[in-house]
Write an enzyme that holds these catalytic residues in place. Structure first.
Site, mmCIF file in Angstrom:
data_model
loop_
_atom_site.group_PDB
_atom_site.id
_atom_site.type_symbol
_atom_site.label_atom_id
_atom_site.label_comp_id
_atom_site.label_asym_id
_atom_site.label_seq_id
_atom_site.Cartn_x
_atom_site.Cartn_y
_atom_site.Cartn_z
ATOM 1 C CD GLU A 1 -19.618 11.621 3.161
ATOM 2 O OE1 GLU A 1 -20.313 12.401 3.806
ATOM 3 O OE2 GLU A 1 -18.411 11.418 3.403
ATOM 4 C CB CYS B 1 15.958 -2.306 2.872
ATOM 5 S SG CYS B 1 17.432 -1.267 2.877
ATOM 6 C CB THR C 1 -12.702 5.063 -1.754
ATOM 7 O OG1 THR C 1 -11.671 5.943 -2.183
ATOM 8 C CG2 THR C 1 -13.455 4.520 -2.951
ATOM 9 C CG HIS D 1 -2.598 3.478 -1.383
ATOM 10 N ND1 HIS D 1 -3.706 4.231 -1.057
ATOM 11 C CD2 HIS D 1 -2.295 3.821 -2.662
ATOM 12 C CE1 HIS D 1 -4.051 4.983 -2.097
ATOM 13 N NE2 HIS D 1 -3.216 4.749 -3.077
HETATM 14 P P1 OAD Z 1 -11.282 8.817 2.833
HETATM 15 O O1 OAD Z 1 -11.120 9.065 4.287
HETATM 16 O O2 OAD Z 1 -10.892 9.900 1.911
HETATM 17 O O3 OAD Z 1 -12.788 8.453 2.516
HETATM 18 C C1 OAD Z 1 -13.484 7.488 3.265
HETATM 19 C C2 OAD Z 1 -14.869 7.341 2.683
HETATM 20 O O4 OAD Z 1 -15.524 6.301 3.414
HETATM 21 C C3 OAD Z 1 -15.742 8.587 2.819
HETATM 22 O O5 OAD Z 1 -16.267 8.902 1.551
HETATM 23 C C4 OAD Z 1 -16.866 8.157 3.765
HETATM 24 O O6 OAD Z 1 -18.125 8.689 3.405
HETATM 25 C C5 OAD Z 1 -16.860 6.653 3.596
HETATM 26 N N1 OAD Z 1 -17.368 5.888 4.752
HETATM 27 C C6 OAD Z 1 -17.345 6.216 6.065
HETATM 28 N N2 OAD Z 1 -17.936 5.257 6.814
HETATM 29 C C7 OAD Z 1 -18.311 4.282 5.939
HETATM 30 C C8 OAD Z 1 -18.966 3.006 6.073
HETATM 31 N N3 OAD Z 1 -19.346 2.542 7.261
HETATM 32 N N4 OAD Z 1 -19.184 2.279 4.939
HETATM 33 C C9 OAD Z 1 -18.796 2.740 3.740
HETATM 34 N N5 OAD Z 1 -18.191 3.918 3.548
HETATM 35 C C10 OAD Z 1 -17.936 4.684 4.622
HETATM 36 O O7 OAD Z 1 -10.499 7.449 2.522
HETATM 37 P P2 OAD Z 1 -9.981 6.876 1.124
HETATM 38 O O8 OAD Z 1 -10.843 7.324 0.004
HETATM 39 O O9 OAD Z 1 -9.789 5.415 1.322
HETATM 40 O O10 OAD Z 1 -3.602 7.088 1.015
HETATM 41 O O11 OAD Z 1 -8.573 7.574 1.008
HETATM 42 C C11 OAD Z 1 -7.761 7.286 -0.091
HETATM 43 C C12 OAD Z 1 -6.320 7.416 0.291
HETATM 44 O O12 OAD Z 1 -6.093 8.702 0.866
HETATM 45 C C13 OAD Z 1 -5.860 6.464 1.375
HETATM 46 O O13 OAD Z 1 -5.526 5.168 0.873
HETATM 47 C C14 OAD Z 1 -4.678 7.146 1.955
HETATM 48 C C15 OAD Z 1 -5.292 8.524 2.066
HETATM 49 O O14 OAD Z 1 -4.461 9.600 2.190
HETATM 50 C C16 OAD Z 1 -2.314 7.083 1.441
HETATM 51 O O15 OAD Z 1 -1.998 7.187 2.596
HETATM 52 C C17 OAD Z 1 -1.317 6.948 0.337
#
Ligand code: OAD
Length: 234
Positions: free
Chosen positions: A207, A120, A181, A112
């Protein structure tokens, strides 16, 4: 524990959760970045067309936070895994911070984009390092070609970076581990089911993710607590 044999090829996918213990907010869930703002307002090509200043404010705010963050034991454990496995490890992150690199990982693929790079919006000049945080009142930075400089980030509706390389690694891996994630954003959300046709798939996070059925096993807990003792070399 996850056993790694001498012939295993390991694909790691990280998300915002791995940086949570470093103080960076995730996107969904309590305190998440998408809780009090809409993706469409700050993270799409349409948002950039409509209000580039607002988009830069969002990424400047995240640059400030990320520039103060330090890697946690989860990042450190993955850097150690890379040192042990060498090119048998492929680390793909959806995160735009540089905490994997700060921890010592050399070859993270940022699907990402990267928060500390800009490019640019128009010409073919390559992305460049950029740690500036642009003040809301300042004029937007411009390229020498005259077009605006934008964050080197993959917005919703754009094609993620390095997709060919990522799918090659997914096709070769025998062991897949997703960490922190939520399993809702494509294409990353489908990597686990892709990898499962060839090998074992694991999830690490507090979770179960939305795509939990794609995993052989979920290890429930924080990445910083679980990762340092999770891997066993067989
Ligand atoms: P999310 O915010 O959707 O999910 C984060 C995950 O991390 C959740 O499932 C939590 O349970 C978990 N979590 C929280 N604390 C944690 C810890 N200490 N250890 C391990 N896990 C933990 O984030 P992403 O799945 O990364 O994209 O989101 C994917 C994409 O959506 C991002 O890259 C971004 C976003 O919109 C863009 O901006 C293009």
């Amino acid at each position: 524990m996850i056993g790694i044999s001498p012939t295993d090829r390991v694909f790691i996918l990280t998300g915002a959760g791995i940086s949570a213990e470093s103080g960076l907010p995730t996107f969904r869930g309590e305190g998440g970045l998408w809780r009090n703002r809409r993706v469409e307002e700050v993270a799409t090509p349409e948002a950039w067309k409509r209000d580039a200043q607002l988009v830069w404010e969002f990424y400047s705010m995240r640059r400030r936070a990320a520039s103060e963050a330090k890697p946690n034991p989860g990042h450190t454990a993955l850097a150690a895994l890379e040192r042990t496995l060498g090119d048998r490890l492929f680390l793909c992150t959806q995160n735009v911070d540089n905490l994997h690199e700060q921890a010592g990982t050399r070859n993270a693929v940022h699907m990402h984009g990267e928060l500390f790079k800009s490019r640019c919006e128009s010409c073919a000049l390559p992305p460049f390092d950029d740690a500036n945080t642009y003040e809301p009142s300042a004029a937007l930075p411009r390229c020498e070609c005259g077009a605006r400089i934008r964050p080197d980030i993959c917005w919703f509706g754009e094609v993620p970076y390095d997709v060919d390389q990522i799918y090659r690694a997914l096709n070769e891996c025998t062991l897949f581990v997703a960490i922190g994630t939520s399993g809702v954003v494509e294409p990353a959300a489908s990597f686990a089911s892709h990898a499962r046709s060839r090998g074992r798939t694991f999830y690490v996070g507090p979770e179960e993710p939305a795509n939990t059925s794609a995993f052989t096993e979920c290890f429930l807990g924080k990445a910083g607590a679980l990762l340092p003792d999770l891997f066993r070399y067989e």
